[in-house]
Enzyme design. Structure first.
Site, mmCIF file in Angstrom:
data_model
loop_
_atom_site.group_PDB
_atom_site.id
_atom_site.type_symbol
_atom_site.label_atom_id
_atom_site.label_comp_id
_atom_site.label_asym_id
_atom_site.label_seq_id
_atom_site.Cartn_x
_atom_site.Cartn_y
_atom_site.Cartn_z
ATOM 1 N N ASP A 125 0.845 -1.196 0.000
ATOM 2 C CA ASP A 125 0.000 0.000 0.000
ATOM 3 C C ASP A 125 0.881 1.247 0.000
ATOM 4 O O ASP A 125 0.623 2.219 -0.715
ATOM 5 C CB ASP A 125 -0.913 -0.022 1.232
ATOM 6 C CG ASP A 125 -1.646 -1.345 1.357
ATOM 7 O OD1 ASP A 125 -2.321 -1.731 0.388
ATOM 8 O OD2 ASP A 125 -1.523 -2.014 2.406
ATOM 9 N N HIS A 178 -4.657 -3.423 6.465
ATOM 10 C CA HIS A 178 -4.428 -3.693 5.048
ATOM 11 C C HIS A 178 -5.753 -4.167 4.445
ATOM 12 O O HIS A 178 -6.005 -5.354 4.310
ATOM 13 C CB HIS A 178 -3.346 -4.749 4.855
ATOM 14 C CG HIS A 178 -3.266 -5.241 3.436
ATOM 15 N ND1 HIS A 178 -2.820 -4.446 2.418
ATOM 16 C CD2 HIS A 178 -3.611 -6.410 2.874
ATOM 17 C CE1 HIS A 178 -2.895 -5.122 1.284
ATOM 18 N NE2 HIS A 178 -3.381 -6.325 1.529
HETATM 19 P P1 NDP Z 1 -1.239 -15.818 -3.685
HETATM 20 O O1 NDP Z 1 0.161 -16.308 -3.578
HETATM 21 O O2 NDP Z 1 -1.623 -14.953 -4.818
HETATM 22 O O3 NDP Z 1 -1.646 -15.039 -2.332
HETATM 23 C C1 NDP Z 1 -1.364 -15.557 -1.060
HETATM 24 C C2 NDP Z 1 -1.959 -14.675 -0.008
HETATM 25 O O4 NDP Z 1 -1.385 -13.368 -0.064
HETATM 26 C C3 NDP Z 1 -3.465 -14.482 -0.106
HETATM 27 O O5 NDP Z 1 -4.011 -14.568 1.203
HETATM 28 C C4 NDP Z 1 -3.585 -13.078 -0.629
HETATM 29 O O6 NDP Z 1 -4.755 -12.427 -0.176
HETATM 30 C C5 NDP Z 1 -2.419 -12.428 0.048
HETATM 31 N N1 NDP Z 1 -2.058 -11.111 -0.453
HETATM 32 C C6 NDP Z 1 -1.647 -10.077 0.324
HETATM 33 N N2 NDP Z 1 -1.419 -9.002 -0.381
HETATM 34 C C7 NDP Z 1 -1.689 -9.306 -1.644
HETATM 35 C C8 NDP Z 1 -1.660 -8.569 -2.840
HETATM 36 N N3 NDP Z 1 -1.329 -7.318 -2.866
HETATM 37 N N4 NDP Z 1 -1.980 -9.179 -3.958
HETATM 38 C C9 NDP Z 1 -2.349 -10.459 -3.944
HETATM 39 N N5 NDP Z 1 -2.412 -11.197 -2.846
HETATM 40 C C10 NDP Z 1 -2.106 -10.636 -1.701
HETATM 41 O O7 NDP Z 1 -2.250 -17.030 -3.610
HETATM 42 P P2 NDP Z 1 -2.188 -18.435 -4.343
HETATM 43 O O8 NDP Z 1 -3.572 -18.957 -4.212
HETATM 44 O O9 NDP Z 1 -1.496 -18.372 -5.643
HETATM 45 O O10 NDP Z 1 -1.240 -19.270 -3.403
HETATM 46 C C11 NDP Z 1 -1.513 -19.541 -2.077
HETATM 47 C C12 NDP Z 1 -0.729 -20.779 -1.702
HETATM 48 O O11 NDP Z 1 -0.814 -20.922 -0.304
HETATM 49 C C13 NDP Z 1 -1.272 -22.048 -2.330
HETATM 50 O O12 NDP Z 1 -0.185 -22.732 -2.915
HETATM 51 C C14 NDP Z 1 -1.824 -22.825 -1.133
HETATM 52 O O13 NDP Z 1 -1.631 -24.208 -1.280
HETATM 53 C C15 NDP Z 1 -0.968 -22.272 -0.034
HETATM 54 N N6 NDP Z 1 -1.441 -22.384 1.332
HETATM 55 C C16 NDP Z 1 -0.513 -22.818 2.202
HETATM 56 C C17 NDP Z 1 -0.799 -22.956 3.527
HETATM 57 C C18 NDP Z 1 0.255 -23.458 4.407
HETATM 58 O O14 NDP Z 1 1.430 -23.368 4.070
HETATM 59 N N7 NDP Z 1 -0.089 -23.998 5.564
HETATM 60 C C19 NDP Z 1 -2.130 -22.634 4.038
HETATM 61 C C20 NDP Z 1 -3.033 -22.118 3.048
HETATM 62 C C21 NDP Z 1 -2.684 -22.006 1.726
HETATM 63 P P3 NDP Z 1 -6.122 -12.377 -1.035
HETATM 64 O O15 NDP Z 1 -6.713 -13.735 -0.929
HETATM 65 O O16 NDP Z 1 -6.886 -11.317 -0.315
HETATM 66 O O17 NDP Z 1 -5.729 -12.012 -2.445
#
Ligand code: NDP
Length: 329
Positions: free
Chosen positions: A159, A187
């Site tokens: 931001d 945020h």
């Molecule tokens: P991303 O990598 O795009 O995003 C991950 C997180 O970052 C989301 O919560 C997202 O929020 C947040 N975020 C914060 N700021 C931003 C921004 N400016 N723009 C976009 N995102 C932002 O998500 P993916 O779905 O590609 O990947 C998530 C991964 O996490 C998956 O591989 C999943 O398997 C994994 N995962 C792992 C866990 C663990 O390690 N225990 C638990 C849960 C998931 P928002 O949703 O608001 O965009």
């Protein structure tokens, strides 16, 4: 030679993870002379994808990268961690209530907080990126009573960076000309990007925009706050490289310090400064030095700013009440 720093990334196989890991391994997170070991945490179904990313990291032959471990067990992922980047989170899906979202994230961030408590290095620093980042950081922190509370932070640097560029464009300057800009609060769409303390090429920012409060209220603030949605609209996918870049900036600044006369924005546990209830993880103007941060004190908050800070802090207070009600903190 220096001992490697253990860096844990959760959600490592996601799109932010993909934009983040190569930069960490190349030395941009901590410095060009600091070797790193990576720990990638993923949910079980995403382990294979994380292995694919690790293969690519191997193929970069980064001189600073001294090892990659991949696991679905937070106790392994946070063993000896010095820096933890908590990216993986449960995204809000259509029709999902806030309570459901917070509960699902509680199931992720509570065990991770406990694992950090039990296994991380004494100097551990945590940045939460996964949304709702401020409250996820609060959940993790509450589950880690033996770790100093100030080690849990949430990302508002994206931001901050977005606001820098919008202000530079408006004033025909460059981001390097701008100092002392602040993101306050959550945020989320309620965040408040504050230019009243900022300067543009040494001149008060408010003068540099011709005292145009209408532009501030109706253009600048909503543009910064809704930038994420605008990127999804344009790109067909959420911002990832810019989010990863901001995570790098956040940790790099925390570890290496802010420039003299300038500050940055970080979501950090409130000490009650500026009327933000103690313990809430809210964004403040901070300076950093020697791996520690401090809230910039003594700023005059005008009425325009006060109302907006209060609105965002109110939202954080409600999120805290909700996770309390769910027994997550
Ligand atoms: P991303 O990598 O795009 O995003 C991950 C997180 O970052 C989301 O919560 C997202 O929020 C947040 N975020 C914060 N700021 C931003 C921004 N400016 N723009 C976009 N995102 C932002 O998500 P993916 O779905 O590609 O990947 C998530 C991964 O996490 C998956 O591989 C999943 O398997 C994994 N995962 C792992 C866990 C663990 O390690 N225990 C638990 C849960 C998931 P928002 O949703 O608001 O965009």
């Amino acid at each position: 030679t220096r001992t490697p720093v253990n860096v844990t990334v959760t959600g490592a196989a996601g799109q932010i993870g993909y934009a983040l890991l190569f930069r960490i391994a190349s030395g941009q997170l901590l410095g060009a002379d600091v070797p790193v070991k990576l720990r990638l945490l993923e949910i079980t179904p995403a382990l294979k994808a994380a292995e694919g990313t690790a293969m690519e990291l191997d193929d970069c032959a980064f001189p600073l990268l001294q090892g990659i471990d991949i696991t679905d067990d937070p106790n392994v992922a946070f063993d000896g961690t010095n820096v933890g980047l908590l990216v993986g989170a449960r995204p809000r899906t259509k029709g999902m209530e806030r309570g459901d979202l917070l509960e699902a994230n509680g199931g992720i961030f509570k065990p991770q907080g406990k694992a950090i408590n039990d296994h991380a290095a004494d100097d551990v620093k945590i940045l939460v990126v996964g949304n709702p980042a401020n409250t996820n950081a609060l959940i993790a922190q509450a589950a880690a009573p033996d770790v100093p509370a100030e080690r849990f932070t949430a990302m508002t640097r994206l931001d901050h960076n977005r606001a820098l560029t919008q202000l530079a464009k408006k004033t025909g300057s460059t981001v390097a000309d701008i100092q002392r800009l602040t993101i306050w609060g959550n945020h989320s769409a309620t965040q408040y990007p504050d230019i009243f303390q900022a300067s543009v090429a040494g001149k008060p920012a408010i003068e540099a925009i011709g005292n145009d409060e209408k532009w501030l209220a109706e253009d600048f603030i909503p543009t910064v706050a809704k930038r994420g949605a605008a990127i999804i609209e344009a790109r067909g996918a959420s911002s990832a490289a810019s989010a990863a870049n901001a995570a790098i900036d956040h940790v790099h600044t925390w570890v290496n310090g802010t420039a003299e006369g300038d500050w940055t924005s970080m979501g950090i546990p409130s000490d009650g400064s500026y009327g933000v209830p103690e313990g809430l993880i809210s964004s403040f103007p901070v300076t950093t030095k020697d791996g520690k941060y401090e809230i910039v004190q003594g700023l005059e908050i005008n009425e325009f700013s006060r109302a907006r800070i209060d609105a965002s802090v109110k939202e954080l207070t409600e999120e805290r009440e909700a996770v309390r009600g769910l027994g997550l903190i």
